[in-house]
Scaffold this motif. Structure first.
Motif, short mmCIF file in Angstrom:
data_model
loop_
_atom_site.label_atom_id
_atom_site.label_comp_id
_atom_site.label_asym_id
_atom_site.label_seq_id
_atom_site.Cartn_x
_atom_site.Cartn_y
_atom_site.Cartn_z
N TRP A 87 52.63 35.60 56.41
CA TRP A 87 52.37 37.03 56.32
C TRP A 87 50.87 37.18 56.18
CZ3 TRP A 87 57.20 39.86 55.55
CH2 TRP A 87 58.31 39.02 55.34
N VAL A 88 50.20 37.74 57.20
CA VAL A 88 48.74 37.69 57.27
C VAL A 88 48.15 39.09 57.39
CG1 VAL A 88 46.75 36.78 58.54
CG2 VAL A 88 48.84 35.40 58.34
N LYS A 89 47.12 39.36 56.60
CA LYS A 89 46.40 40.63 56.67
C LYS A 89 45.36 40.56 57.78
CE LYS A 89 44.18 44.07 53.71
NZ LYS A 89 43.69 44.36 52.32
N TRP A 110 49.16 44.42 57.90
CA TRP A 110 49.81 43.12 57.67
C TRP A 110 50.75 42.80 58.82
CZ3 TRP A 110 49.30 39.51 53.73
CH2 TRP A 110 48.47 39.88 52.66
N ILE A 111 50.74 41.53 59.22
CA ILE A 111 51.64 41.04 60.28
C ILE A 111 52.45 39.87 59.74
CG2 ILE A 111 51.81 40.01 62.56
CD1 ILE A 111 50.92 42.87 62.70
N GLN A 112 53.76 39.93 59.95
CA GLN A 112 54.63 38.80 59.62
C GLN A 112 54.75 37.92 60.86
OE1 GLN A 112 58.67 39.92 58.78
NE2 GLN A 112 59.42 37.82 58.89
N PRO A 120 54.87 43.83 62.49
CA PRO A 120 54.07 44.61 61.54
C PRO A 120 54.83 44.84 60.24
CG PRO A 120 54.01 45.61 63.72
CD PRO A 120 55.08 44.55 63.77
N GLN A 121 54.11 44.80 59.12
CA GLN A 121 54.73 45.00 57.81
C GLN A 121 53.88 45.96 56.99
OE1 GLN A 121 57.64 43.85 56.82
NE2 GLN A 121 58.04 42.52 58.58
N ARG A 122 54.50 46.58 55.99
CA ARG A 122 53.78 47.47 55.08
C ARG A 122 53.23 46.66 53.92
NH1 ARG A 122 57.95 51.94 53.32
NH2 ARG A 122 59.01 50.01 52.69
N GLU A 123 52.03 47.03 53.47
CA GLU A 123 51.40 46.27 52.39
C GLU A 123 52.24 46.28 51.12
OE1 GLU A 123 46.90 45.67 51.33
OE2 GLU A 123 47.55 47.57 50.44
#
Length: 478
Positions: free
Chosen positions: A432-434, A440-442, A450-453
């Protein structure tokens, strides 16, 4: 319903019907459709002056066939775009990467999620990528073995491919050399390659890069990996039985977060990880004795790696078992309390400067935050007592070339490597990288999502879902 003609500029519009049951504004809208002149710009000459939007037709005496004159400027005609729409899939690959906002995923080549997640986390460190770019195919020094050199080149080339592509990349060359350099990653079972421990892959790759990214010609290059990831520790080793005491320096590439029944937060696990017991020979007693080892940080890195010690060797099953306990971790990590007294002293001024800069961004008065001694951050001598408003010139001086890039002991979370499953040798690893844009991307192998912080800190364990195994924090500097 009278019919009139309307003259506008050089044009005449005959047979324009006027619905006298509607206000003049409706008539103006009719003319807008004919001429393109908005109602608010229309000046129509009638008996008694200009036609008003709310005038009464009965008092204007408009007759059948009457000729009206209108003045006004039409709206500019919207031109068709010179270039038609361009779809993302039609863009060059490099432009697609910029448009998408993240780099490519990595194909799973058979239980290689441990490797993919490690690479995606390290790929998020731009300074490491820059150091790799300066590493040439002929850059091998005499002390470096062939496979370490080839693994470094493969890492450099793979990072380049990730930056240039949107579609998933197959890390075949990297995997092949990794298994030759470290044969444990080539273990097979029932004809297939076995799942491996991501932390072991991380450690081995980090060690290789620390050896290869060194050059006798450049002192800066020789410290690349250590400056980026190296944590300096000063250890106090003490024996209560013999009163022996000694101090030793140590350099590691990760801090350990130890997990037990009374550990609920990362800070507690780090505190536990910096204390241990060991048995060794006592010169005073002439036999083995138990020594206590207490460590504190003497040197901070640009990127702080934290490993959650979730796996232990279970003798009954003869395999690594997993501790599923939930351990919370923050988006912002302050390691000031774990630092040596000497390092704390060095951090005080940068920390004060950072707080003042953050207060300015929030529109707060510096004096409102002057209780810095409560958090070991005394007021800097250069701050003014004559004004409650911070001086931008004073703050600019504080972040002078002399202080620029100083560490503060405060870190922001930029990457998390998680594990899902009950054993280190099974289950699934994900990164999981910012991104640089703050999103953030998983990276689930070849599938970036895409992911929520706010969901990133929920990967703290307590069940069979993905839980943090390695966290990477980036230093906040002034």
């Amino acid at each position: 319903m009278p019919t009139v003609s309307v003259k506008w500029q050089k044009e005449v519009f005959p047979s324009v019907e006027i619905d006298t049951s509607q206000p003049p504004l409706v008539f103006k809208c009719q003319l807008y459709a004919l001429t393109g002149v908005p109602p608010e710009r229309q000046k129509i000459m009638v008996k008694g002056g200009l036609l008003k939007d709310d005038a009464d037709w009965a008092t204007l005496g408009v007759k059948e066939g009457q000729k009206l004159m209108m003045m006004g400027t039409a709206d500019e005609i919207v031109k068709a775009p010179e270039k038609g729409p361009v779809f993302m899939e039609d863009l060059p690959e490099e432009e697609q990467v910029v448009a998408v906002g993240h780099s490519a995923g990595l194909y799973n080549l058979g239980n290689t999620c441990y490797m993919n997640s490690t690479l995606q986390c390290l790929h998020s460190v731009p300074e490491l990528k820059s150091a790799l770019l300066s590493y040439t195919n002929s850059g091998r020094n005499n002390e470096l073995d062939q496979y370490s050199h080839l693994l470094t080149v493969a890492t450099r080339d793979l990072f380049g491919e990730l930056d240039r592509n949107v579609r998933p990349v197959a890390p075949l060359q990297f995997l092949s050399i990794l298994r030759k350099k470290y044969p444990q990653f080539a273990q097979q079972h029932n004809g297939g390659y076995m799942q491996q421990d991501a932390e072991e892959c991380w450690t081995q790759l980090m060690y290789t890069l620390s050896q290869s990214l060194r050059s006798s010609d450049s002192s800066e290059a020789s410290a690349t990996v250590k400056a980026l990831f190296g944590v300096g520790l000063v250890n106090r080793v003490y024996c209560a039985e013999s009163s022996e005491e000694s101090f030793e320096n140590e350099s590691v590439y990760a801090l350990k977060c130890h997990i037990s029944q009374d550990i609920n937060h990362l800070h507690e696990g780090l505190r536990r990880g910096l204390k241990s017991e060991l048995e060794k020979m006592s010169t005073s007693l002439g036999r083995s004795a138990v020594f206590s080892k207490e460590s504190c940080i003497s040197e901070l890195p640009r990127y702080l790696t934290v490993q959650f010690v979730r796996f232990f060797w279970k003798r009954e099953s003869n395999q690594k078992a997993k501790i599923l306990r939930k351990v919370d971790y923050p988006l912002e990590l302050d390691v000031y309390e774990f630092c040596s007294d000497e390092l704390r002293q060095k951090l005080q001024t940068p920390r004060q400067t950072l707080r003042e800069l953050e207060n300015v961004k929030l529109g707060l008065k510096v004096e409102d935050k002057k209780k810095e001694h409560e958090v070991n951050m005394p007021t800097s001598e250069g701050s003014s007592n004559d004004s409650s408003e911070p001086s931008s010139m004073a703050l600019d001086k504080a972040v002078s070339s002399e202080d620029k890039g100083q560490l503060t002991g405060i870190y922001d979370l930029v990457a998390v490597l998680t594990h899902k499953g009950r054993s280190a040798d099974s289950g699934h690893y994900v990164a999981w990288v910012k991104q640089e844009n703050g999103k953030w991307i998983q990276y689930d192998d070849d599938n970036p999502i895409p992911q929520r912080e706010e969901d990133i800190t929920k990967l703290s364990g307590g069940g069979d879902w993905h839980m943090a195994y390695i966290c990477v924090y980036k230093a906040r500097v002034v």
